[in-house]
Design a protein around this motif. Structure first.
Motif, PDB file in Angstrom:
ATOM      1  N   ALA A 116       0.842  -1.206   0.000  1.00 27.18           N
ATOM      2  CA  ALA A 116       0.000   0.000   0.000  1.00 27.18           C
ATOM      3  C   ALA A 116       0.873   1.250   0.000  1.00 27.18           C
ATOM      4  CB  ALA A 116      -0.929  -0.001   1.213  1.00 27.18           C
ATOM      5  N   GLY A 117       1.965   1.208   0.774  1.00 24.50           N
ATOM      6  CA  GLY A 117       2.888   2.331   0.800  1.00 24.50           C
ATOM      7  C   GLY A 117       3.573   2.546  -0.537  1.00 24.50           C
ATOM      8  N   ALA A 118       4.009   1.436  -1.150  1.00 24.01           N
ATOM      9  CA  ALA A 118       4.687   1.534  -2.441  1.00 24.01           C
ATOM     10  C   ALA A 118       3.724   2.027  -3.522  1.00 24.01           C
ATOM     11  CB  ALA A 118       5.267   0.169  -2.826  1.00 24.01           C
ATOM     12  N   ALA A 119       2.478   1.504  -3.500  1.00 26.63           N
ATOM     13  CA  ALA A 119       1.504   1.885  -4.529  1.00 26.63           C
ATOM     14  C   ALA A 119       1.102   3.352  -4.440  1.00 26.63           C
ATOM     15  CB  ALA A 119       0.261   1.001  -4.405  1.00 26.63           C
ATOM     16  N   GLY A 120       1.155   3.927  -3.234  1.00 28.13           N
ATOM     17  CA  GLY A 120       0.730   5.316  -3.074  1.00 28.13           C
ATOM     18  C   GLY A 120       1.864   6.297  -2.865  1.00 28.13           C
ATOM     19  N   LEU A 121       3.103   5.830  -3.029  1.00 29.87           N
ATOM     20  CA  LEU A 121       4.251   6.684  -2.722  1.00 29.87           C
ATOM     21  C   LEU A 121       4.266   7.955  -3.553  1.00 29.87           C
ATOM     22  CD1 LEU A 121       6.762   6.886  -0.963  1.00 29.87           C
ATOM     23  CD2 LEU A 121       8.054   5.725  -2.778  1.00 29.87           C
ATOM     24  N   SER A 122       3.999   7.831  -4.847  1.00 34.57           N
ATOM     25  CA  SER A 122       4.025   9.017  -5.707  1.00 34.57           C
ATOM     26  C   SER A 122       2.914   9.997  -5.328  1.00 34.57           C
ATOM     27  CB  SER A 122       3.883   8.599  -7.179  1.00 34.57           C
ATOM     28  OG  SER A 122       2.664   7.924  -7.394  1.00 34.57           O
ATOM     29  N   LEU A 123       1.780   9.471  -4.863  1.00 36.61           N
ATOM     30  CA  LEU A 123       0.674  10.335  -4.444  1.00 36.61           C
ATOM     31  C   LEU A 123       1.052  11.134  -3.196  1.00 36.61           C
ATOM     32  CD1 LEU A 123      -2.300   7.830  -4.909  1.00 36.61           C
ATOM     33  CD2 LEU A 123      -1.658   9.716  -6.427  1.00 36.61           C
ATOM     34  N   TRP A 124       1.678  10.450  -2.237  1.00 31.52           N
ATOM     35  CA  TRP A 124       2.102  11.136  -1.006  1.00 31.52           C
ATOM     36  C   TRP A 124       3.226  12.131  -1.293  1.00 31.52           C
ATOM     37  CZ3 TRP A 124      -0.501  11.276   3.383  1.00 31.52           C
ATOM     38  CH2 TRP A 124      -1.427  10.279   3.649  1.00 31.52           C
ATOM     39  N   GLN A 125       4.091  11.759  -2.232  1.00 32.17           N
ATOM     40  CA  GLN A 125       5.176  12.677  -2.588  1.00 32.17           C
ATOM     41  C   GLN A 125       4.600  13.985  -3.141  1.00 32.17           C
ATOM     42  OE1 GLN A 125       7.572  11.551  -5.960  1.00 32.17           O
ATOM     43  NE2 GLN A 125       9.338  12.746  -5.264  1.00 32.17           N
ATOM     44  N   ALA A 126       3.611  13.861  -4.015  1.00 31.58           N
ATOM     45  CA  ALA A 126       2.998  15.058  -4.596  1.00 31.58           C
ATOM     46  C   ALA A 126       2.203  15.836  -3.546  1.00 31.58           C
ATOM     47  CB  ALA A 126       2.078  14.644  -5.753  1.00 31.58           C
ATOM     48  N   TYR A 127       1.520  15.121  -2.667  1.00 34.79           N
ATOM     49  CA  TYR A 127       0.672  15.755  -1.654  1.00 34.79           C
ATOM     50  C   TYR A 127       1.488  16.515  -0.619  1.00 34.79           C
ATOM     51  CZ  TYR A 127      -2.590  16.054   2.329  1.00 34.79           C
ATOM     52  OH  TYR A 127      -3.356  16.484   3.378  1.00 34.79           O
ATOM     53  N   LEU A 128       2.607  15.914  -0.184  1.00 36.91           N
ATOM     54  CA  LEU A 128       3.409  16.522   0.884  1.00 36.91           C
ATOM     55  C   LEU A 128       4.666  17.210   0.373  1.00 36.91           C
ATOM     56  CD1 LEU A 128       3.198  13.672   3.577  1.00 36.91           C
ATOM     57  CD2 LEU A 128       1.848  15.779   3.465  1.00 36.91           C
ATOM     58  N   GLY A 129       4.955  17.061  -0.929  1.00 37.11           N
ATOM     59  CA  GLY A 129       6.165  17.658  -1.482  1.00 37.11           C
ATOM     60  C   GLY A 129       7.431  17.055  -0.907  1.00 37.11           C
ATOM     61  N   MET A 130       7.458  15.744  -0.726  1.00 40.65           N
ATOM     62  CA  MET A 130       8.615  15.081  -0.121  1.00 40.65           C
ATOM     63  C   MET A 130       9.814  15.096  -1.058  1.00 40.65           C
ATOM     64  SD  MET A 130       7.072  11.729   1.850  1.00 40.65           S
ATOM     65  CE  MET A 130       6.273  11.042   0.402  1.00 40.65           C
ATOM     66  N   ASP A 131      11.000  15.287  -0.462  1.00 36.66           N
ATOM     67  CA  ASP A 131      12.223  15.180  -1.253  1.00 36.66           C
ATOM     68  C   ASP A 131      12.766  13.752  -1.150  1.00 36.66           C
ATOM     69  OD1 ASP A 131      13.556  14.928   1.225  1.00 36.66           O
ATOM     70  OD2 ASP A 131      14.016  17.069   1.304  1.00 36.66           O
ATOM     71  N   GLY A 132      13.905  13.500  -1.798  1.00 32.29           N
ATOM     72  CA  GLY A 132      14.469  12.162  -1.836  1.00 32.29           C
ATOM     73  C   GLY A 132      14.853  11.627  -0.469  1.00 32.29           C
ATOM     74  N   TYR A 133      15.367  12.510   0.387  1.00 36.02           N
ATOM     75  CA  TYR A 133      15.777  12.073   1.725  1.00 36.02           C
ATOM     76  C   TYR A 133      14.565  11.657   2.558  1.00 36.02           C
ATOM     77  CZ  TYR A 133      20.391  13.983   0.694  1.00 36.02           C
ATOM     78  OH  TYR A 133      21.623  14.233   0.131  1.00 36.02           O
ATOM     79  N   VAL A 138      -1.633  14.596   7.573  1.00 39.72           N
ATOM     80  CA  VAL A 138      -1.704  15.844   6.802  1.00 39.72           C
ATOM     81  C   VAL A 138      -0.327  16.492   6.672  1.00 39.72           C
ATOM     82  CG1 VAL A 138      -4.110  16.323   7.395  1.00 39.72           C
ATOM     83  CG2 VAL A 138      -2.285  17.148   8.905  1.00 39.72           C
ATOM     84  N   ASN A 139       0.699  15.853   7.247  1.00 45.77           N
ATOM     85  CA  ASN A 139       2.059  16.360   7.115  1.00 45.77           C
ATOM     86  C   ASN A 139       3.044  15.207   7.195  1.00 45.77           C
ATOM     87  OD1 ASN A 139       2.516  15.830   9.979  1.00 45.77           O
ATOM     88  ND2 ASN A 139       1.351  17.714  10.373  1.00 45.77           N
ATOM     89  N   TYR A 140       4.303  15.494   6.874  1.00 48.04           N
ATOM     90  CA  TYR A 140       5.316  14.434   6.808  1.00 48.04           C
ATOM     91  C   TYR A 140       5.566  13.765   8.159  1.00 48.04           C
ATOM     92  CZ  TYR A 140       9.715  12.014   6.037  1.00 48.04           C
ATOM     93  OH  TYR A 140      10.693  11.062   5.983  1.00 48.04           O
ATOM     94  N   PRO A 141       5.683  14.513   9.273  1.00 46.53           N
ATOM     95  CA  PRO A 141       5.911  13.842  10.565  1.00 46.53           C
ATOM     96  C   PRO A 141       4.825  12.828  10.903  1.00 46.53           C
ATOM     97  CG  PRO A 141       6.419  16.166  10.770  1.00 46.53           C
ATOM     98  CD  PRO A 141       5.794  15.982   9.422  1.00 46.53           C
ATOM     99  N   MET A 142       3.545  13.153  10.625  1.00 45.61           N
ATOM    100  CA  MET A 142       2.471  12.199  10.900  1.00 45.61           C
ATOM    101  C   MET A 142       2.651  10.926  10.070  1.00 45.61           C
ATOM    102  SD  MET A 142      -1.039  14.467  11.218  1.00 45.61           S
ATOM    103  CE  MET A 142      -2.026  13.000  11.588  1.00 45.61           C
ATOM    104  N   LEU A 143       3.011  11.102   8.808  1.00 47.76           N
ATOM    105  CA  LEU A 143       3.199   9.945   7.925  1.00 47.76           C
ATOM    106  C   LEU A 143       4.372   9.093   8.389  1.00 47.76           C
ATOM    107  CD1 LEU A 143       2.096   8.679   5.278  1.00 47.76           C
ATOM    108  CD2 LEU A 143       3.894   9.931   4.069  1.00 47.76           C
ATOM    109  N   LEU A 144       5.493   9.726   8.705  1.00 46.15           N
ATOM    110  CA  LEU A 144       6.681   8.993   9.118  1.00 46.15           C
ATOM    111  C   LEU A 144       6.446   8.258  10.439  1.00 46.15           C
ATOM    112  CD1 LEU A 144       9.670   8.287   8.715  1.00 46.15           C
ATOM    113  CD2 LEU A 144      10.252  10.394   9.940  1.00 46.15           C
TER     114      LEU A 144
END
Length: 427
Positions: A28-45, A98-104
Motif C-alpha cells: 500500500a505504501g509503495a503503490a501510493g508513494l508518488s501520491l504522497w510525494q505530490a501531496y506533501l512535497g517530499m524530497d528524496g531524503y 496531513v504532514n510528513y511527521p504524521m506519515l513517518l
C-alpha cells in the motif's frame, strides 16, 4: 479440552492474517508513494527515510527484536493481544496524515506492531500445528503474505485514480482487517507449549537449578550455527525479494521496456502465482515429500529467474519476463521465506523460540534496509545488470546454504526435534 477453544486451523488462520496486513501495508505504501510525494512535497531524503523506517525494514526489525523477547517472557497471547492495537494506531496516523511527521511516525508505529506480531504469530502457528501437518499450517502465513499484496494492488489500481484519498482508503481497509483479527484473537488461549515451558522454567528457577535465557545463549554453540544457517537461507534471499517487492514495477518498465499498466499487471500476476504456489506446492507437498528436494527445486528456479536480468536489454523478450514472473512468484510462495518460517520455529526450543526468530528477523530486515538504500545507487552508477548479477549471487548462496543444511524434521513433534538436536529437553 474446553469445547469453546478454537480449532487448530482457526488459530492458524487468525495468526496468519498478520502476514496479510504486513505485506499489505508494505505494498500500500509503495503503490501510493508518488501520491504522497505530490501531496506533501517530499524530497528524496524524506522518501528514503520512509522506506528505511517502514514495516519493510527498520521499524519491523526493531519490533521483531523486542516482540520476540516479550513473547518468550510473557507469552504469545500477551503480544498478539496488544500489538495489533499498536498497528491500528500507526495506520490511523497514516490515513489521517496531513504532514510528513504524521506519515513517518505512522510508518514507524505500523512497523513496530507488524514486527512484533509476525514473531508471535509464526511461533504460535508452529506450536499449535499437528506435527504431521506443520508445513501446511505454516504455509498459510505465506499464503496470506501473497494474498495481501495482490488485493492491495488490485484495489489500488482502481481507487488510486481518485488521488490521495484513494490511497487513504487502501490503508483504511487494513485497519478494518486488523481490528477484526484483534477481536477474534481475544478468544484465543495461550500456547500450550509456552505454558508448559514457562511452568517448568519457573519451578527450576525457584530451585536455583536453571539460569534465565540471554542472547549469549542464542549466539553460541548449536544455536549460533542455526542462526547462521537461517540467515544464510532467509536474510541473503531477502536481499533479492525486497528488491523484487519494491523496485520490480520500475525494473519492468525501464529495463524490460513494458508499459506502466503491463508492469503493474506482471506484479499482480506474480503475487497471484505466489499464493497459488503456496497452496499447491508448499502446503500440499511440504509434509509429504523430501523438503531438501523441494527446496532444491524451488530455490534453483529463483536463481534461473534472476539470471534473465543479467542478459543485455536487447536480448530480453516477453517470454523471458513472463518466465521470471512465474519463477519469482513460485519461489516467493514456496521458497526461502516459507522454509525459514518453518525451520526457525522447529530448530529452537520453546524457551527462546520467539526470541531467536525475532533476532534472525531483525537481521533480515536491517540488511534489507541497507540494501534498499544501495540498490538505486548501484543501478544509477554501474547499471542494472551489475545489480542483477548480485541478485543472482544472493539467490545462489541462499539456494546452496538451504540445500546443504536442510534439516530432517518432517513429521516430528517440536519436542522430538529439540531432544534430537540438544540431546535433552531444554528447560
Amino acid at each position: 479440552m474446553d469445547r469453546t477453544e478454537p480449532s487448530p486451523w482457526k488459530k492458524t488462520i487468525l495468526a496468519a492474517m498478520t502476514s496479510y496486513i504486513d505485506a499489505g501495508s508494505i505494498v500500500a505504501g509503495a503503490a501510493g508513494l508518488s501520491l504522497w510525494q505530490a501531496y506533501l512535497g517530499m524530497d528524496g531524503y524524506q522518501m528514503g527515510a520512509l522506506a528505511a523506517l517502514s514495516s519493510n525494514a527498520g521499524s519491523a526489525a526493531v519490533g521483531a527484536l523486542i516482540g520476540g523477547r516479550i513473547c518468550d517472557k510473557y507469552g504469545r497471547k500477551f503480544v498478539y493481544t496488544y500489538d495489533l492495537l499498536v498497528y491500528i494506531i500507526g495506520m490511523l496516523l497514516i490515513v489521517f496524515g496531513v504532514n510528513y511527521p504524521m506519515l513517518l511516525i505512522g510508518y514507524i508505529i505500523v512497523g513496530l506492531g507488524v514486527g512484533a506480531d509476525i514473531v508471535a504469530s509464526w511461533t504460535l502457528i508452529a506450536e499449535e500445528a499437528p506435527a504431521e501437518n506443520r508445513a501446511k499450517h505454516c504455509g498459510s502465513a505465506q499464503f496470506a503474505w501473497a494474498l495481501g499484496p495482490a488485493v492491495v494492488l488490485l484495489i489500488s489500481a482502481w481507487i488510486n485514480q481518485f488521488g490521495i484519498i484513494g490511497n487513504r482508503i487502501v490503508f483504511a481497509h487494513l485497519i478494518i482487517v486488523a481490528a477484526w483479527v484483534w477481536y477474534q484473537r481475544l478468544k484465543m488461549p495461550e500456547s500450550k507449549d509456552w505454558r508448559a515451558a514457562k511452568e517448568a522454567e519457573e519451578k527450576l528457577i525457584a530451585e536455583g537449578k536453571v539460569e534465565k535465557m540471554s542472547y549469549s545463549t542464542i549466539l553460541s554453540g548449536i544455536n549460533l550455527k542455526t542462526v547462521l544457517f537461517l540467515c544464510g537461507v532467509y536474510s541473503v534471499w531477502n536481499l533479492c525479494a525486497s528488491t523484487w517487492g519494491f523496485f520490480m514495477p520500475y525494473i519492468y518498465e525501464h529495463v524490460g521496456n513494458l508499459s506502466n499498466s503491463m508492469s503493474q499487471l506482471m506484479s499482480v500476476g506474480s503475487f497471484v502465482i505466489s499464493f497459488i504456489g503456496t497452496y499447491f506446492i508448499f502446503m500440499r507437498l511440504g509434509d509429504k515429500v523430501s523438503r531438501r528436494l523441494l527446496y532444491l527445486i524451488i530455490g534453483g528456479i529463483y536463481v534461473i529467474g534472476w539470471g534473465v536480468w543479467v542478459l543485455p536489454p536487447e536480448m530480453l523478450s516477453m517470454w523471458m519476463l513472463v518466465m521470471f514472473t512465474v519463477f519469482a512468484g513460485i519461489n516467493n510462495g514456496s521458497g526461502q521465506q516459507a522454509f525459514y518460517q518453518l525451520w526457525c520455529s522447529e530448530l529452537f526450543p520453546t524457551k527462546y523460540r520467539a526470541t531467536a526468530q525475532g533476532l534472525t528477523f531483525f537481521i533480515t530486515r536491517i540488511a534489507a534496509a541497507v540494501w534498499g538504500f544501495l540498490v538505486p545507487i548501484i543501478m544509477s552508477t554501474l547499471g542494472f545488470r551489475y545489480a542483477a548479477m548480485l541478485m543472482v549471487a544472493f539467490a545462489f548462496i541462499s539456494w546452496l546454504v538451504g540445500t546443504i543444511g536442510a534439516p530432517n524434521t518432517s513429521g516430528k513433534t517440536l519436542k522430538q526435534i529439540e531432544i534430537e538436536r540438544y540431546g535433552h529437553e531444554v528447560k
